[in-house]
Write a protein that holds these residues in place. Sequence first.
Motif, mmCIF file in Angstrom:
data_model
loop_
_atom_site.group_PDB
_atom_site.id
_atom_site.type_symbol
_atom_site.label_atom_id
_atom_site.label_comp_id
_atom_site.label_asym_id
_atom_site.label_seq_id
_atom_site.Cartn_x
_atom_site.Cartn_y
_atom_site.Cartn_z
ATOM 1 N N VAL A 1 0.974 -1.454 -0.134
ATOM 2 C CA VAL A 1 0.160 -0.583 -0.189
ATOM 3 C C VAL A 1 1.130 0.845 0.331
ATOM 4 O O VAL A 1 1.542 1.300 1.047
ATOM 5 C CB VAL A 1 -0.832 0.283 1.284
ATOM 6 N N LYS A 2 1.155 2.204 -0.674
ATOM 7 C CA LYS A 2 1.221 3.466 -0.923
ATOM 8 C C LYS A 2 0.413 4.351 -0.719
ATOM 9 O O LYS A 2 -0.571 4.422 -1.364
ATOM 10 C CB LYS A 2 2.116 3.836 -2.064
ATOM 11 N N VAL B 1 -3.399 3.809 -2.497
ATOM 12 C CA VAL B 1 -3.315 3.184 -2.538
ATOM 13 C C VAL B 1 -2.429 1.278 -3.169
ATOM 14 O O VAL B 1 -1.978 1.143 -2.667
ATOM 15 C CB VAL B 1 -2.714 3.883 -4.775
ATOM 16 N N LYS B 2 -3.457 0.730 -3.191
ATOM 17 C CA LYS B 2 -2.715 -1.051 -2.764
ATOM 18 C C LYS B 2 -2.832 -2.011 -3.801
ATOM 19 O O LYS B 2 -3.922 -1.636 -4.929
ATOM 20 C CB LYS B 2 -4.006 -1.625 -1.538
ATOM 21 N N THR B 3 -1.492 -3.014 -4.103
ATOM 22 C CA THR B 3 -1.182 -3.299 -5.617
ATOM 23 C C THR B 3 -1.835 -4.830 -5.321
ATOM 24 O O THR B 3 -1.252 -5.637 -4.602
ATOM 25 C CB THR B 3 0.429 -3.358 -5.432
ATOM 26 N N ASN B 4 -2.934 -4.992 -6.427
ATOM 27 C CA ASN B 4 -3.388 -6.603 -6.299
ATOM 28 C C ASN B 4 -2.959 -6.843 -7.287
ATOM 29 O O ASN B 4 -2.548 -7.167 -8.444
ATOM 30 C CB ASN B 4 -4.862 -6.647 -6.500
ATOM 31 N N GLY C 1 -4.477 -5.903 -10.125
ATOM 32 C CA GLY C 1 -4.348 -4.482 -10.978
ATOM 33 C C GLY C 1 -4.830 -3.394 -9.330
ATOM 34 O O GLY C 1 -3.277 -3.903 -8.736
ATOM 35 N N TYR C 2 -5.306 -2.851 -8.810
ATOM 36 C CA TYR C 2 -5.412 -1.650 -7.872
ATOM 37 C C TYR C 2 -6.421 -1.813 -6.749
ATOM 38 O O TYR C 2 -7.419 -1.242 -8.193
ATOM 39 C CB TYR C 2 -4.227 -0.290 -8.422
ATOM 40 N N THR C 3 -6.102 -1.304 -5.898
ATOM 41 C CA THR C 3 -7.485 -0.860 -4.921
ATOM 42 C C THR C 3 -7.009 0.740 -4.305
ATOM 43 O O THR C 3 -6.643 1.158 -3.817
ATOM 44 C CB THR C 3 -7.782 -1.346 -3.922
ATOM 45 N N ILE C 4 -7.909 1.966 -4.646
ATOM 46 C CA ILE C 4 -7.628 3.078 -4.729
ATOM 47 C C ILE C 4 -9.033 3.376 -3.546
ATOM 48 O O ILE C 4 -10.280 3.306 -3.867
ATOM 49 C CB ILE C 4 -8.168 4.011 -5.589
ATOM 50 N N ASP D 1 -11.987 -0.504 -7.316
ATOM 51 C CA ASP D 1 -10.559 -1.418 -7.692
ATOM 52 C C ASP D 1 -10.869 -1.066 -9.060
ATOM 53 O O ASP D 1 -11.373 -0.671 -10.035
ATOM 54 C CB ASP D 1 -11.344 -3.028 -7.434
ATOM 55 N N TRP E 1 -9.000 -2.153 -19.210
ATOM 56 C CA TRP E 1 -8.511 -1.810 -17.656
ATOM 57 C C TRP E 1 -10.228 -1.731 -16.900
ATOM 58 O O TRP E 1 -10.903 -0.355 -17.346
ATOM 59 C CB TRP E 1 -7.405 -0.245 -16.986
#
Length: 183
Positions: free
Chosen positions: A87-88, A99-102, A105-108, A118, A128
């Motif tokens: 998570v950044k 912003v979490k890297t999955n 993709g990503y969860t914001i 997502d 996307w």
Amino acid sequence: MKRSKTLVVCAMLGGSIMFSSCIGSFGLWNNLKDWNQGVSNKFVNELIFVAFHIVPVYEIAYLADVLVLNSIEFWSGSNPTASIGEVKEVKGENGEYLVKTNTDGYTITKKGEEKSVDLVYNKDNNTWNAVADGQSFELVKMNEDGTATVSMQNGTSMTVTPDAQGVAAVRVAAGSSVFFAAR
């Protein structure tokens, strides 16, 4: 000895020119560098930096990225050293976001809020998508010819090149610096 070093340098320069279309993310080298920067104070970081050049840790990580990992990333479309679950914090126009890297993709999430969006990459359709509140919206489709079809807020779409000129065209068409809003 000098001749073999010259040969290696020439081979690397020639390879960099021939294979310059895929730069890659250099995930292994960047993760190593980020780890070093987060270890302690600047003096310890410098000692580790020098030690990792004497014992060629940085060089080996860089070479592994150039020869193996970036090639895997180019052909598979995924970074083998991506930090899934990381998570950044990102500062945006409207506040701070997490912003979490999955894996896909990503969860914001806006900092301090529970709702999230997502961004999901669909490998089969090469798209996307934004997923929020159980609904999915296609944002961008990467086309075979190298262009991207962008879905606009008003329900229309436009095909652009994925470069600064294409981004500018989408911003003008959207009427603001915000690309997408919930439909």
